[in-house]
Write an enzyme that holds these catalytic residues in place. Structure first.
Site: not given
Ligand code: AP5
Length: 210
Positions: A14, A89, A123, A152, A163
């Protein structure tokens, strides 16, 4: 200008795609994960509250995140196009968002679960500009701004597994929610980032032709 929601499990890509979409269409990237990590870094009240949830891989409470997003959407740059990454979410968040802004499309990046753990373990994130990389492609330094890369806290395998199960239980149901509104587009996220991006561009071009 488009107002988009990006859906998908942790590690789906994402954040990676949000950056590319925003660059191509001059949209504003709103990542709730980045916003929360920033609050934790600043040791603010919100950060203090959120840190334990992030550490365990749990969702922070709906009221906290909804109010944070509400404030962000009230800022002037958010009145143009935007990409919401990591929000909504839960169904409650999706319903709250509907009252705040009109969403044009919800893009669901679908990835097989066996690929996700590998991506998360590899990552590396820039401490400064938050760019994400695959560990195989970098040397520990951000190729965009030159700052250090870090792993992270919630990318530890045991936290990732939680997660993923939180995603299945609480976030996956919003895919159906957006399907029912007719706004859902599902993208195959199992291919390279460039190929995923091409599919998204195609979906957006089709939306313009509608
Ligand atoms: P990346 O692009 O970083 O993936 P992502 O989907 O953004 O993954 P996240 O782990 O950031 O998502 P998340 O939703 O769990 O975390 P968030 O920060 O929102 O890609 C991942 C890796 O793969 C990278 O190394 C990249 O280079 C590689 N890659 C990407 N695309 C690829 C491809 N096509 N092929 C190969 N490699 C690829 O949330 C973190 C925490 O915050 C949550 O757990 C929660 O505690 C809290 N939080 C955030 N938002 C909310 C909410 N709305 N409500 C409640 N709690 C929340």
């Amino acid at each position: 200008m488009f107002k988009l929601v990006l859906l998908g499990p942790p590690g789906a890509g994402k954040g990676t795609q949000a950056v590319q979409i925003c660059k191509a269409w001059e949209l504003v990237h709103i990542s709730t994960g980045d916003m929360l990590r920033e609050e934790i870094k600043r040791n603010s009240d919100v950060g203090k509250l959120a840190s334990e949830y992030l550490h365990k891989g749990e969702l922070v409470p709906n009221d906290l995140i909804i109010s944070m997003v509400q404030q962000r959407l009230a800022e002037p740059d958010a009145s143009h196009g935007l990409v919401l990454d990591g929000f909504p979410r839960t169904i409650e968040q999706a319903e709250a968002l509907e009252k705040l802004v009109h969403i044009d499309m919800a893009i669901n990046i679908a990835v097989d679960s066996d690929l996700l753990l590998e991506r998360i373990c590899n990552r590396r994130t820039c401490i400064h500009c938050k760019a994400v990389f695959n560990a195989d492609d970098v040397s520990g330094v951000c190729t965009r701004c030159g700052h250090k890369l870090y792993i992270r806290d919630d990318d530890r395998p045991e936290t990732f597994i939680n997660r993923l199960s939180v995603y299945e239980a609480r976030t996956a149901p919003i895919i159906e929610y957006y399907r029912e509104t007719g706004k859902l587009v599902t993208i195959d996220g199992n291919c390279s980032p460039d190929e995923v991006f091409k599919q998204i561009m195609l979906a957006l071009a089709e939306k313009i032709d509608d």
